[in-house]
Design an enzyme around this catalytic site. Structure first.
Site, PDB file in Angstrom:
ATOM      1  N   THR A  97       0.833  -1.203   0.000  1.00  0.00           N
ATOM      2  CA  THR A  97       0.000   0.000   0.000  1.00  0.00           C
ATOM      3  C   THR A  97       0.868   1.254   0.000  1.00  0.00           C
ATOM      4  O   THR A  97       2.058   1.201   0.328  1.00  0.00           O
ATOM      5  CB  THR A  97      -0.911   0.020   1.241  1.00  0.00           C
ATOM      6  OG1 THR A  97      -0.096  -0.092   2.423  1.00  0.00           O
ATOM      7  CG2 THR A  97      -1.895  -1.130   1.213  1.00  0.00           C
ATOM      8  N   GLY A  98       0.245   2.370  -0.373  1.00  0.00           N
ATOM      9  CA  GLY A  98       0.971   3.640  -0.395  1.00  0.00           C
ATOM     10  C   GLY A  98       2.124   3.587  -1.371  1.00  0.00           C
ATOM     11  O   GLY A  98       1.986   3.163  -2.524  1.00  0.00           O
ATOM     12  N   PHE A 100       4.714   1.647  -1.071  1.00  0.00           N
ATOM     13  CA  PHE A 100       5.347   0.336  -1.096  1.00  0.00           C
ATOM     14  C   PHE A 100       4.638  -0.596  -2.073  1.00  0.00           C
ATOM     15  O   PHE A 100       3.964  -1.550  -1.698  1.00  0.00           O
ATOM     16  CB  PHE A 100       5.372  -0.258   0.315  1.00  0.00           C
ATOM     17  CG  PHE A 100       6.219   0.531   1.260  1.00  0.00           C
ATOM     18  CD1 PHE A 100       7.598   0.447   1.204  1.00  0.00           C
ATOM     19  CD2 PHE A 100       5.635   1.379   2.184  1.00  0.00           C
ATOM     20  CE1 PHE A 100       8.388   1.189   2.068  1.00  0.00           C
ATOM     21  CE2 PHE A 100       6.415   2.130   3.047  1.00  0.00           C
ATOM     22  CZ  PHE A 100       7.794   2.036   2.989  1.00  0.00           C
ATOM     23  N   ASN A 188       8.935  -4.656   2.973  1.00  0.00           N
ATOM     24  CA  ASN A 188      10.316  -4.202   2.828  1.00  0.00           C
ATOM     25  C   ASN A 188      11.316  -5.185   3.435  1.00  0.00           C
ATOM     26  O   ASN A 188      12.084  -4.875   4.340  1.00  0.00           O
ATOM     27  CB  ASN A 188      10.498  -2.813   3.443  1.00  0.00           C
ATOM     28  CG  ASN A 188       9.971  -2.725   4.847  1.00  0.00           C
ATOM     29  OD1 ASN A 188       8.915  -3.252   5.153  1.00  0.00           O
ATOM     30  ND2 ASN A 188      10.712  -2.060   5.715  1.00  0.00           N
ATOM     31  N   ALA A 209      15.721  -8.322  15.505  1.00  0.00           N
ATOM     32  CA  ALA A 209      17.186  -8.330  15.398  1.00  0.00           C
ATOM     33  C   ALA A 209      17.814  -7.163  16.148  1.00  0.00           C
ATOM     34  O   ALA A 209      18.913  -7.289  16.708  1.00  0.00           O
ATOM     35  CB  ALA A 209      17.597  -8.287  13.922  1.00  0.00           C
ATOM     36  N   TRP A 210      17.162  -6.012  16.178  1.00  0.00           N
ATOM     37  CA  TRP A 210      17.737  -4.834  16.822  1.00  0.00           C
ATOM     38  C   TRP A 210      17.856  -5.001  18.334  1.00  0.00           C
ATOM     39  O   TRP A 210      18.725  -4.415  18.962  1.00  0.00           O
ATOM     40  CB  TRP A 210      16.877  -3.597  16.548  1.00  0.00           C
ATOM     41  CG  TRP A 210      16.826  -3.159  15.126  1.00  0.00           C
ATOM     42  CD1 TRP A 210      17.384  -3.786  14.032  1.00  0.00           C
ATOM     43  CD2 TRP A 210      16.160  -2.003  14.607  1.00  0.00           C
ATOM     44  NE1 TRP A 210      17.102  -3.102  12.884  1.00  0.00           N
ATOM     45  CE2 TRP A 210      16.350  -1.998  13.206  1.00  0.00           C
ATOM     46  CE3 TRP A 210      15.414  -0.991  15.198  1.00  0.00           C
ATOM     47  CZ2 TRP A 210      15.821  -1.007  12.384  1.00  0.00           C
ATOM     48  CZ3 TRP A 210      14.892   0.001  14.390  1.00  0.00           C
ATOM     49  CH2 TRP A 210      15.101  -0.012  12.988  1.00  0.00           C
ATOM     50  N   GLU A 276       3.807  -2.023  17.164  1.00  0.00           N
ATOM     51  CA  GLU A 276       4.722  -3.036  17.669  1.00  0.00           C
ATOM     52  C   GLU A 276       4.587  -3.224  19.178  1.00  0.00           C
ATOM     53  O   GLU A 276       4.740  -4.342  19.686  1.00  0.00           O
ATOM     54  CB  GLU A 276       6.161  -2.674  17.309  1.00  0.00           C
ATOM     55  CG  GLU A 276       7.095  -3.860  17.281  1.00  0.00           C
ATOM     56  CD  GLU A 276       8.296  -3.608  16.398  1.00  0.00           C
ATOM     57  OE1 GLU A 276       8.350  -4.165  15.286  1.00  0.00           O
ATOM     58  OE2 GLU A 276       9.185  -2.842  16.818  1.00  0.00           O
ATOM     59  N   ASP A 299      18.845  -7.554   9.978  1.00  0.00           N
ATOM     60  CA  ASP A 299      19.068  -6.259   9.347  1.00  0.00           C
ATOM     61  C   ASP A 299      20.528  -6.156   8.923  1.00  0.00           C
ATOM     62  O   ASP A 299      21.428  -6.098   9.775  1.00  0.00           O
ATOM     63  CB  ASP A 299      18.722  -5.129  10.325  1.00  0.00           C
ATOM     64  CG  ASP A 299      18.640  -3.778   9.635  1.00  0.00           C
ATOM     65  OD1 ASP A 299      19.291  -3.613   8.586  1.00  0.00           O
ATOM     66  OD2 ASP A 299      17.918  -2.891  10.132  1.00  0.00           O
TER      67      ASP A 299
END
Length: 320
Positions: A97-98, A100, A188, A209-210, A276, A299
């Site tokens: 959407t948008g 993406f 993404n 992952a962060w 989130e 990432d």
């Protein structure tokens, strides 16, 4: 006359006896087939396909005894034998959407076509608000896609709320009748290697992952106690990434419903927490039955530590 009647009765008796013996012979044979089928179709025990001792360098089992899937911990062949017999279908929801759409969607679908659940029937559910932006899509065998229109909601609702409302609606309308397992993923990200049946479960959450290598006290949970997403200091298990979640259609449906309840609660209390944070609160209360390690969503902007042995999906940090 009596002798003929006796003969007929005798013949009838013999035929009846033969039919009875034949019936029980068939019944016994079918019971053997059923026992054989039940034995082979029985779901493997966790210990049959998962060996946490293979990765002593990482957390492989949660406090509630759910497996954390890392490279080398699983035997996919054992699971393949089970799931192939069940003839399962897996759904993969992606939000295009948008901005993406176009190239983002093309790259995602191309990589998923190559690496996602190879050898199984897959339905890609592509959620779009503008079908004219759909790029050409070529899929391999056993793969199909369906376009689903994203219906707009109230003016104040952001795209996460719209996504969950639409996912809820489409699961009820038809998705729950079409697939056995369902994943929802952000667009993404790019599949880099095989994402297989070791990821299937009743409720599946992705470790972020962060934050995986950070202390739990530093996790960016919602700390305002009036919010539905509130997790007190000193509490919490892991920090989960909203880029991937999944499970059975029923479990995913429950997640969407609880998320919407949380958003409504916060709105009524003039609060606004992140998508989130609500997701993390949901998994804090409703423990996932399977966790995917950061290998399933790494990432690449970070230096890859030795614990990350095989990246399944690469996160594109410039996206959502």
């Amino acid at each position: 006359m009596n002798s003929k009647r006796k003969l007929l009765l005798f013949i009838s008796f013999v035929l009846a006896l033969t039919l009875i013996k034949h019936h029980f012979r068939i019944k016994k044979h079918l019971q053997k087939i059923s026992l054989c089928w039940d034995h082979e179709a029985k779901e493997p025990r966790l210990s049959d396909w998962f060996n946490p001792k293979k990765r002593p360098d990482v957390i492989t089992t949660t406090d509630w005894l759910a497996p954390v899937i890392w490279e080398e911990t699983y035997n996919r062949q054992v699971l393949e034998k089970y799931y192939k017999r069940l003839n399962i279908t897996i759904g993969l929801v992606v939000w295009a959407t948008g901005k993406f759409t176009g190239q983002n969607l093309k790259q995602f679908i191309q990589s998923a076509n190559k690496h996602f659940m190879i050898g199984y029937k897959v339905i890609f559910y592509i959620f779009m608000d503008d079908f004219s932006k759909l790029p050409p899509i070529e899929l391999g065998p056993l793969r199909t896609f369906k376009l689903l229109y994203v219906f707009k909601g109230k003016m104040w609702e952001d795209f996460n709320i719209l996504h969950m409302k639409n996912l809820n609606m489409y699961i009820i309308q038809h998705i729950e009748h079409e697939v056995d397992f369902l994943f929802s993923m952000s667009i993404n990200q790019i599949f880099k290697s095989s994402f297989g049946v070791e990821t299937l479960g009743k409720s599946v959450a992705q470790l972020h992952a962060w934050w995986y290598f950070e202390n739990v006290k530093n996790f960016p949970y919602e700390r305002r106690f009036k919010s539905a997403a509130f997790i007190p200091f000193g509490k919490g298990d892991f920090y989960y990434h909203s880029a991937i979640f999944g499970g059975t259609p029923h479990e995913v449906l429950t997640l969407t419903e609880e998320y919407q309840k949380g958003v409504i609660h916060d709105t009524e209390n003039e609060l606004s927490s992140t998508y989130e944070c609500h997701l993390n609160k949901y998994f804090f209360i409703n423990k996932p039955t399977k966790l995917l390690s950061p290998e399933y969503n790494w990432d690449p902007i970070f230096r890859t530590p030795p614990q990350i042995k095989h990246v399944k999906i690469a996160w594109q940090s410039t996206g959502i």
